[in-house]
Design an enzyme around this catalytic site. Sequence first.
Site, PDB file in Angstrom:
ATOM      1  CE1 TYR A 112      -3.279  -2.754  -0.073  1.00  0.00           C
ATOM      2  CE2 TYR A 112      -3.105  -2.977   2.310  1.00  0.00           C
ATOM      3  CZ  TYR A 112      -3.607  -3.405   1.107  1.00  0.00           C
ATOM      4  OH  TYR A 112      -4.445  -4.495   1.066  1.00  0.00           O
TER       5      TYR A 112
HETATM    6  C1  COA Z   1      -1.041  -8.363   1.100  1.00  0.00           C
HETATM    7  C2  COA Z   1      -1.049  -9.246  -0.139  1.00  0.00           C
HETATM    8  C3  COA Z   1      -2.379  -9.100  -0.881  1.00  0.00           C
HETATM    9  C4  COA Z   1       0.103  -8.801  -1.070  1.00  0.00           C
HETATM   10  O1  COA Z   1       0.153  -9.663  -2.199  1.00  0.00           O
HETATM   11  P1  COA Z   1       1.547 -10.364  -2.605  1.00  0.00           P
HETATM   12  O2  COA Z   1       1.365 -10.967  -3.942  1.00  0.00           O
HETATM   13  O3  COA Z   1       1.979 -11.252  -1.510  1.00  0.00           O
HETATM   14  O4  COA Z   1       2.504  -9.089  -2.635  1.00  0.00           O
HETATM   15  P2  COA Z   1       3.577  -8.625  -3.699  1.00  0.00           P
HETATM   16  O5  COA Z   1       4.415  -9.792  -4.127  1.00  0.00           O
HETATM   17  O6  COA Z   1       2.887  -7.889  -4.769  1.00  0.00           O
HETATM   18  O7  COA Z   1       4.512  -7.690  -2.798  1.00  0.00           O
HETATM   19  C5  COA Z   1       4.018  -6.778  -1.852  1.00  0.00           C
HETATM   20  C6  COA Z   1       5.165  -6.290  -1.000  1.00  0.00           C
HETATM   21  O8  COA Z   1       5.577  -7.321  -0.081  1.00  0.00           O
HETATM   22  C7  COA Z   1       6.998  -7.489  -0.171  1.00  0.00           C
HETATM   23  N1  COA Z   1       7.357  -8.847   0.182  1.00  0.00           N
HETATM   24  C8  COA Z   1       7.441  -9.912  -0.595  1.00  0.00           C
HETATM   25  N2  COA Z   1       7.827 -10.995   0.117  1.00  0.00           N
HETATM   26  C9  COA Z   1       7.985 -10.569   1.387  1.00  0.00           C
HETATM   27  C10 COA Z   1       8.364 -11.211   2.610  1.00  0.00           C
HETATM   28  N3  COA Z   1       8.706 -12.503   2.654  1.00  0.00           N
HETATM   29  N4  COA Z   1       8.381 -10.459   3.729  1.00  0.00           N
HETATM   30  C11 COA Z   1       8.073  -9.167   3.697  1.00  0.00           C
HETATM   31  N5  COA Z   1       7.716  -8.492   2.566  1.00  0.00           N
HETATM   32  C12 COA Z   1       7.679  -9.201   1.441  1.00  0.00           C
HETATM   33  C13 COA Z   1       7.269  -7.174  -1.622  1.00  0.00           C
HETATM   34  O9  COA Z   1       8.645  -6.920  -1.826  1.00  0.00           O
HETATM   35  C14 COA Z   1       6.409  -5.965  -1.802  1.00  0.00           C
HETATM   36  O10 COA Z   1       6.967  -4.832  -1.173  1.00  0.00           O
HETATM   37  P3  COA Z   1       7.811  -3.756  -2.016  1.00  0.00           P
HETATM   38  O11 COA Z   1       6.850  -3.215  -2.997  1.00  0.00           O
HETATM   39  O12 COA Z   1       8.212  -2.778  -1.000  1.00  0.00           O
HETATM   40  O13 COA Z   1       8.925  -4.512  -2.649  1.00  0.00           O
HETATM   41  C15 COA Z   1      -0.832 -10.747   0.216  1.00  0.00           C
HETATM   42  O14 COA Z   1       0.479 -10.916   0.752  1.00  0.00           O
HETATM   43  C16 COA Z   1      -1.846 -11.276   1.205  1.00  0.00           C
HETATM   44  O15 COA Z   1      -2.899 -11.761   0.806  1.00  0.00           O
HETATM   45  N6  COA Z   1      -1.527 -11.225   2.505  1.00  0.00           N
HETATM   46  C17 COA Z   1      -2.374 -11.760   3.548  1.00  0.00           C
HETATM   47  C18 COA Z   1      -3.702 -11.098   3.615  1.00  0.00           C
HETATM   48  C19 COA Z   1      -3.593  -9.594   3.712  1.00  0.00           C
HETATM   49  O16 COA Z   1      -2.811  -9.056   4.495  1.00  0.00           O
HETATM   50  N7  COA Z   1      -4.401  -8.926   2.899  1.00  0.00           N
HETATM   51  C20 COA Z   1      -4.499  -7.516   2.916  1.00  0.00           C
HETATM   52  C21 COA Z   1      -5.329  -7.181   4.100  1.00  0.00           C
HETATM   53  S1  COA Z   1      -6.152  -5.675   3.841  1.00  0.00           S
END
Ligand code: COA
Length: 189
Positions: A148
């Site tokens: 975000y």
């Molecule tokens: C939040 C969510 C939708 C993001 O989707 P994603 O496909 O995992 O995320 P992306 O690969 O697009 O990366 C998002 C960020 O996380 C970072 N990231 C990737 N792997 C990571 C890890 N192991 N630890 C921390 N950050 C990490 C990415 O680098 C990126 O950050 P950046 O833009 O600063 O580089 C997903 O992780 C998710 O469903 N999480 C659990 C539910 C949740 O939290 N939903 C949102 C609630 S409102």
Amino acid sequence: MRLVRWTPDDLVRRLDDVVAVYGEAMNYRADLLEARRGYIATHVRRPGFRAVASLTTEGHLAGFGYGYQGASGQWWHDQVHRALAPQARQRWLTDCFEVVELHVRPPAQGHRVGTRQLTALLTLAEGSTTLLSTPEADERTSRAWRLYRRFGFVDVLRHFRFPGDERPFGVLGRDLPLTAPAAPGPATP
Ligand SMILES: CC(C)(COP(=O)(O)OP(=O)(O)OC[C@H]1O[C@@H](n2cnc3c(N)ncnc32)[C@H](O)[C@@H]1OP(=O)(O)O)[C@@H](O)C(=O)NCCC(=O)NCCS
């Protein structure tokens, strides 16, 4: 992985999968998920509804996101409305697309699926602002917060308590349309 736009009926047809992905991503209990299923079925009929889904080559659901136009009388909108000062209400809630859910199954996380879903959803969204809420977490290590922030979401409310949920939430917002695509760094495994 294929990113597709979903109609309300598409989402309802895959409601079992949507609830399963939601439960896995948020690690929610079965009773909470059942309640959520009912809400989601009503959300799809709201004005301005937009949804996207990420499907594997076999057609399995790896992630989804949806939102709609916020309006008074909706629970989330009314909670945020009540908490904001008049100027902030005007700024954020007048013509707002709410990102209601955005989730990726844990095995698919960290590979830019969420980034692509959010880009697509905000590109489809109508409105001059967008808002979402997410549980408070470490902004440096939480995937959601990193995502975000990279999209330019700023704090609207912090450590906000929604009735019935003991966790504190951040309410974050940004202007629409989504013009400059957020430049991603390398995906972390
Ligand atoms: C939040 C969510 C939708 C993001 O989707 P994603 O496909 O995992 O995320 P992306 O690969 O697009 O990366 C998002 C960020 O996380 C970072 N990231 C990737 N792997 C990571 C890890 N192991 N630890 C921390 N950050 C990490 C990415 O680098 C990126 O950050 P950046 O833009 O600063 O580089 C997903 O992780 C998710 O469903 N999480 C659990 C539910 C949740 O939290 N939903 C949102 C609630 S409102």
